[in-house]
Scaffold this motif. Sequence first.
Motif, short mmCIF file in Angstrom:
data_model
loop_
_atom_site.label_atom_id
_atom_site.label_comp_id
_atom_site.label_asym_id
_atom_site.label_seq_id
_atom_site.Cartn_x
_atom_site.Cartn_y
_atom_site.Cartn_z
N GLU A 107 0.83 -1.21 0.00
CA GLU A 107 0.00 0.00 0.00
C GLU A 107 0.87 1.26 0.00
O GLU A 107 0.60 2.21 -0.75
N ALA A 108 1.90 1.28 0.83
CA ALA A 108 2.77 2.44 0.89
C ALA A 108 3.50 2.65 -0.43
O ALA A 108 3.62 3.79 -0.93
N ALA A 109 4.00 1.56 -1.02
CA ALA A 109 4.71 1.67 -2.29
C ALA A 109 3.79 2.14 -3.40
O ALA A 109 4.16 2.98 -4.24
N ILE A 110 2.57 1.62 -3.42
CA ILE A 110 1.59 2.02 -4.45
C ILE A 110 1.26 3.51 -4.32
O ILE A 110 1.16 4.23 -5.32
N THR A 111 1.09 3.98 -3.09
CA THR A 111 0.79 5.40 -2.86
C THR A 111 1.91 6.28 -3.39
O THR A 111 1.66 7.31 -4.05
N LEU A 112 3.15 5.89 -3.12
CA LEU A 112 4.30 6.68 -3.59
C LEU A 112 4.40 6.65 -5.12
O LEU A 112 4.62 7.69 -5.75
N VAL A 113 4.25 5.46 -5.70
CA VAL A 113 4.30 5.35 -7.15
C VAL A 113 3.15 6.12 -7.79
O VAL A 113 3.33 6.83 -8.80
N GLY A 114 1.97 6.01 -7.20
CA GLY A 114 0.81 6.73 -7.72
C GLY A 114 1.02 8.24 -7.69
O GLY A 114 0.58 8.96 -8.61
N GLY A 115 1.70 8.73 -6.64
CA GLY A 115 1.98 10.16 -6.56
C GLY A 115 2.88 10.63 -7.69
O GLY A 115 2.66 11.70 -8.27
N VAL A 116 3.89 9.83 -8.02
CA VAL A 116 4.79 10.16 -9.12
C VAL A 116 4.03 10.15 -10.44
O VAL A 116 4.18 11.05 -11.28
N LEU A 117 3.21 9.14 -10.63
CA LEU A 117 2.43 9.04 -11.87
C LEU A 117 1.45 10.20 -12.01
O LEU A 117 1.28 10.76 -13.09
N ALA A 118 0.79 10.54 -10.91
CA ALA A 118 -0.18 11.64 -10.96
C ALA A 118 0.49 12.95 -11.34
O ALA A 118 -0.10 13.79 -12.04
N GLU A 119 1.72 13.13 -10.89
CA GLU A 119 2.45 14.37 -11.19
C GLU A 119 2.82 14.47 -12.66
O GLU A 119 2.73 15.55 -13.27
N HIS A 120 3.24 13.37 -13.24
CA HIS A 120 3.73 13.39 -14.62
C HIS A 120 2.72 12.92 -15.65
O HIS A 120 2.82 13.27 -16.84
N PHE A 121 1.76 12.11 -15.20
CA PHE A 121 0.78 11.54 -16.13
C PHE A 121 -0.63 11.65 -15.57
O PHE A 121 -1.18 10.68 -15.04
N PRO A 122 -1.22 12.83 -15.63
CA PRO A 122 -2.59 13.01 -15.12
C PRO A 122 -3.58 12.19 -15.94
O PRO A 122 -3.26 11.73 -17.05
N PRO A 123 -4.79 11.99 -15.44
CA PRO A 123 -5.79 11.19 -16.18
C PRO A 123 -6.10 11.81 -17.53
O PRO A 123 -6.14 13.03 -17.69
N ARG A 124 -6.34 10.96 -18.52
CA ARG A 124 -6.75 11.42 -19.85
C ARG A 124 -8.28 11.43 -19.92
O ARG A 124 -8.95 10.76 -19.13
N PRO A 125 -8.83 12.18 -20.89
CA PRO A 125 -10.29 12.17 -21.05
C PRO A 125 -10.84 10.76 -21.20
O PRO A 125 -11.88 10.41 -20.64
N ARG A 126 -10.14 9.96 -21.98
CA ARG A 126 -10.51 8.55 -22.09
C ARG A 126 -9.43 7.78 -21.35
O ARG A 126 -8.29 7.68 -21.79
#
Length: 228
Positions: free
Chosen positions: A197-216
Amino acid sequence: MRLNASDHARVAGAIAAAEARTSGEIFCVLAGQVSSYRDISLAWAAAAALLLPLLLIPLGFDPDWFPGVADGWEAAHLAAQPLSVSHAIGVYVVVQAAVFVTVYLLLRIPALTRLSTPRGIRRDRTRQAAMHQFLAHGLHVTEHRTGILIFAALADRQVEVIADEGIHSRVDAGIWGDAVEALTEGLGEGRPADGFEAAITLVGGVLAEHFPPRPRNPNEVPDRLVEI
């Protein structure tokens, strides 16, 4: 250290929550062991069989040390020399064989297997196993190449985070170190679900910063942890 249904649900929930903030894909794998390291045990046993019996030579190695080997009639001193040499060679070979078998069997004890296997070898084989899982679960074929694998090998005590080229080209590879440390800490304390859970949260934070959600933003990889 296996996860129960509740643990799996927690990890899946953490992945879903992280992916809600990014177009990236996260997948987790927990492996019991990536290699038997039998070849390493054989190599150590062979080295021991070659080297350890040599220690007998400075001590004045004599076949008579081993009861029953040299017992018997000898015709004369000179005539008996070839026979004595053959006995000595035979005993030496038996000693080598005994050392080989003893060392090999000792090194098959899991704790000794891990201690006798160089960390670099364990790291390389864990990386190979992680890459195999990365490809097997299709993390390399996401639409924008934004798949990430979080991989842990319990017996090998190794953790790997593999990012596809879409992420790897834009994020410093060293940034995944915090995720590796978080998962390693959780595993070391016997709390694998917390670690993931901790690792996923950290990885998710990096992804959210560089790769925000797309419309699709389809969910291209199942949100779950696989145990192998």
